[in-house]
Design a protein around this motif. Structure first.
Motif, mmCIF file in Angstrom:
data_model
loop_
_atom_site.group_PDB
_atom_site.id
_atom_site.type_symbol
_atom_site.label_atom_id
_atom_site.label_comp_id
_atom_site.label_asym_id
_atom_site.label_seq_id
_atom_site.Cartn_x
_atom_site.Cartn_y
_atom_site.Cartn_z
ATOM 1 N N GLU A 73 0.824 -1.206 0.000
ATOM 2 C CA GLU A 73 0.000 0.000 0.000
ATOM 3 C C GLU A 73 0.861 1.261 0.000
ATOM 4 O OE1 GLU A 73 -3.072 -0.032 -0.569
ATOM 5 O OE2 GLU A 73 -3.473 -2.169 -0.256
ATOM 6 N N THR B 295 -2.351 -2.160 -4.876
ATOM 7 C CA THR B 295 -3.257 -1.878 -3.766
ATOM 8 C C THR B 295 -4.355 -2.922 -3.654
ATOM 9 O OG1 THR B 295 -4.675 -0.195 -2.757
ATOM 10 C CG2 THR B 295 -4.760 -0.389 -5.151
ATOM 11 N N ASP C 134 -6.986 -1.936 -1.647
ATOM 12 C CA ASP C 134 -8.061 -1.090 -1.144
ATOM 13 C C ASP C 134 -8.974 -0.679 -2.296
ATOM 14 O OD1 ASP C 134 -9.165 1.800 -0.524
ATOM 15 O OD2 ASP C 134 -8.743 0.868 1.409
ATOM 16 N N GLU C 135 -10.259 -1.016 -2.188
ATOM 17 C CA GLU C 135 -11.191 -0.754 -3.294
ATOM 18 C C GLU C 135 -11.376 0.733 -3.552
ATOM 19 O OE1 GLU C 135 -12.345 -2.919 -5.422
ATOM 20 O OE2 GLU C 135 -11.170 -4.422 -4.335
ATOM 21 N N GLN C 136 -11.349 1.563 -2.493
ATOM 22 C CA GLN C 136 -11.495 2.996 -2.692
ATOM 23 C C GLN C 136 -10.304 3.570 -3.445
ATOM 24 O OE1 GLN C 136 -14.217 5.051 -2.065
ATOM 25 N NE2 GLN C 136 -12.934 6.369 -3.346
ATOM 26 N N HIS D 104 -6.814 3.112 6.157
ATOM 27 C CA HIS D 104 -7.871 2.256 5.607
ATOM 28 C C HIS D 104 -7.276 1.169 4.725
ATOM 29 C CE1 HIS D 104 -11.306 4.265 7.221
ATOM 30 N NE2 HIS D 104 -10.988 5.428 6.688
ATOM 31 N N ALA D 105 -6.261 1.540 3.959
ATOM 32 C CA ALA D 105 -5.616 0.550 3.093
ATOM 33 C C ALA D 105 -4.944 -0.538 3.926
ATOM 34 C CB ALA D 105 -4.586 1.231 2.196
ATOM 35 N N SER E 260 -7.488 -2.955 5.528
ATOM 36 C CA SER E 260 -8.422 -3.586 4.590
ATOM 37 C C SER E 260 -8.200 -5.090 4.469
ATOM 38 C CB SER E 260 -8.326 -2.936 3.213
ATOM 39 O OG SER E 260 -7.043 -3.165 2.637
ATOM 40 N N THR E 261 -7.008 -5.569 4.861
ATOM 41 C CA THR E 261 -6.710 -7.005 4.771
ATOM 42 C C THR E 261 -7.123 -7.766 6.032
ATOM 43 O OG1 THR E 261 -4.463 -6.641 5.623
ATOM 44 C CG2 THR E 261 -4.751 -6.558 3.241
ATOM 45 N N GLU F 139 -13.282 -8.556 9.117
ATOM 46 C CA GLU F 139 -14.214 -7.431 9.185
ATOM 47 C C GLU F 139 -14.427 -6.934 10.609
ATOM 48 O OE1 GLU F 139 -17.852 -8.168 7.170
ATOM 49 O OE2 GLU F 139 -16.910 -8.405 5.199
ATOM 50 N N GLN G 214 -11.487 -4.794 11.491
ATOM 51 C CA GLN G 214 -11.540 -3.515 10.781
ATOM 52 C C GLN G 214 -12.483 -2.548 11.485
ATOM 53 O OE1 GLN G 214 -11.988 -3.456 6.469
ATOM 54 N NE2 GLN G 214 -11.424 -5.622 6.351
ATOM 55 N N GLU H 298 -11.337 0.954 13.395
ATOM 56 C CA GLU H 298 -11.887 2.244 12.975
ATOM 57 C C GLU H 298 -12.340 3.064 14.181
ATOM 58 O OE1 GLU H 298 -12.178 3.712 10.149
ATOM 59 O OE2 GLU H 298 -12.201 2.264 8.514
#
Length: 415
Positions: free
Chosen positions: A49, A82, A84-86, A155-156, A159-160, A163, A166, A170
């Motif tokens: 990342e 990456t 990260d979807e974003q 966030h990146a 992301s792995t 859930e 994560q 956050e």
């Protein structure tokens, strides 16, 4: 350690290569060390990342200088790196806009389009321009941009993770975020400071903050601080499997194997009979040199949970350590046959162990020769050793010409 140093120096590409090597070796040689593998996977992910982010930044600079093809190449590399979807979405957007006429920029606002008069002159008075370009305003924008960049990077990184982790990470706030970023960049002292602050902000006993703090202590070569931190976490969370994995890692590093055994045997009944805890116990015995005890635990795992590859590999390496090479070879052979029958790619580690043990047993057949020849391609880091083994096989067959050739590749000499 080499990768951590590269990360701290901002050499993200070199860090990625070293983390990937370490992760591959850990997965091949010690698949039962799940806590170590998880940490290495997280570090490798953060390196990817960081490298992606550096490519994006460089691409932005190239776009500003209108070097669009080079920018597109870097954006493509960043997209591949990456997870990260974003970030992927942002890269796609940047790429789409590369060759658009400036007047058609998709994200240009009406206010920006109206920023010039019909004659093309700025609509602001010179005095107003001077105010808007003041150093104070610029630094504030840069500070906001830096915070946004950190948020995207954080966030990146997470992301792995699973859930539930994560979501929890956050909620831990800015101090935790800064600590996690520092940890993954190799700035372990700063990570400790930030994680302690995050712990004060979130004193609940069931957070994962202590485990990240302990990881920072481990990287600072402070195992006692790490041990105390994880021990306290387990007292508050007696069913924290991740805590047991990390504390066993710490005890192994300290050489205190009996403490690890006692820890696992005193774990709650709901965990004690699980495959994860049993594998940790077997690995503890193995590292302590108590091979018969390790064998018994791994065999018990096999009876309870079936012939999983991770169990078979642990049992095979234990037989090797005990000097029961035929049994070890048999297990590696069974694993090879399983891979062949289901069409899966054969793990070079398994192939290597089978070939090495076969050669030790005097097997210089074509099958073993072909295995070493294929390992030269599949495991190039150890190719000189494989060349030596190939030379041995040719020498045993009386083909001294080929033996000398391969010994030459390995740096050895025939007979």
């Amino acid at each position: 350690m080499a990768a951590d140093a590269y990360m701290a120096a901002g050499e993200f590409g070199a860090a990625k290569v070293e983390y990937d090597k370490a992760l591959e070796k850990a997965e091949k040689k010690s698949p039962e060390k799940q806590a170590l593998i998880r940490r290495l996977a997280e570090k490798a992910g953060s390196a990817r990342e960081s490298l992606a982010a550096s490519h994006i930044k460089a691409a932005d600079e190239l776009i500003a200088s209108e070097s669009l093809q080079e920018a597109e190449d870097l954006l493509a590399l960043a997209f591949e790196l990456t997870g990260d979807e974003q970030v992927k979405a942002d890269i796609k957007n940047k790429t789409r806009q590369l060759y658009q006429p400036k007047g058609e920029a998709a994200d240009a606002s009406p206010g920006e389009a109206a920023g010039e008069s019909q004659e093309g002159a700025p609509s602001q008075a010179p005095e107003e321009q001077a105010v808007s370009e003041s150093p104070l305003d610029t630094s504030a924008d840069e500070a906001d941009m830096g915070d946004d960049d950190d948020e995207e990077y954080f966030h990146a990184l997470i992301s792995t993770l699973p859930e539930d982790m994560q979501a929890a990470y956050e909620e831990y706030g800015r101090a935790f975020r800064d600590g996690y970023i520092a940890l993954n960049r190799g700035d372990f002292k700063s990570a400790v400071k930030y994680f302690k602050e995050a712990g004060r902000e979130h004193p609940s006993p069931d957070t994962w903050i202590p485990l990240e703090l302990a990881t920072a202590y481990i990287n600072l070569a402070q195992p006692e601080n790490a041990r105390e931190t994880v021990s306290a976490h387990i007292r508050d969370n007696p069913e924290s499997l991740r805590g047991y994995q990390l504390l066993c890692d710490i005890y192994w590093e300290m050489g205190d194997y009996q403490a690890a055994v006692d820890l696992l045997k005193k774990s709650p009944e709901s965990l004690r009979g699980s495959g994860s805890i049993m594998m940790l116990l077997g690995e503890t015995y193995y590292q302590a040199g108590r091979y018969e005890a390790a064998r018994d635990v791994f065999m018990d795992c096999g009876e309870r949970f079936g012939g999983q590859e991770i169990i078979s590999r642990a049992l095979a390496k234990t037989y090797e350590a005990m000097g029961e090479l035929d049994r070890a070879r048999q297990i590696y052979g069974e694993l090879l046959n399983q891979c062949t029958s289901c069409g899966a790619r054969v793990d070079p580690f398994i192939k290597r162990r089978f070939a090495e043990l076969s050669l030790k047993a005097g097997d210089t057949s074509t099958r073993v020769l072909e295995m070493f020849l294929s390992l030269v391609r599949e495991d190039p880091d150890n190719r000189q050793e494989y060349y030596g083994r190939i030379g041995q096989i040719y020498e045993a067959a009386g083909n001294l010409k080929e033996a000398r050739r391969y010994y030459g590749f390995s740096g050895a000499t025939a007979g």
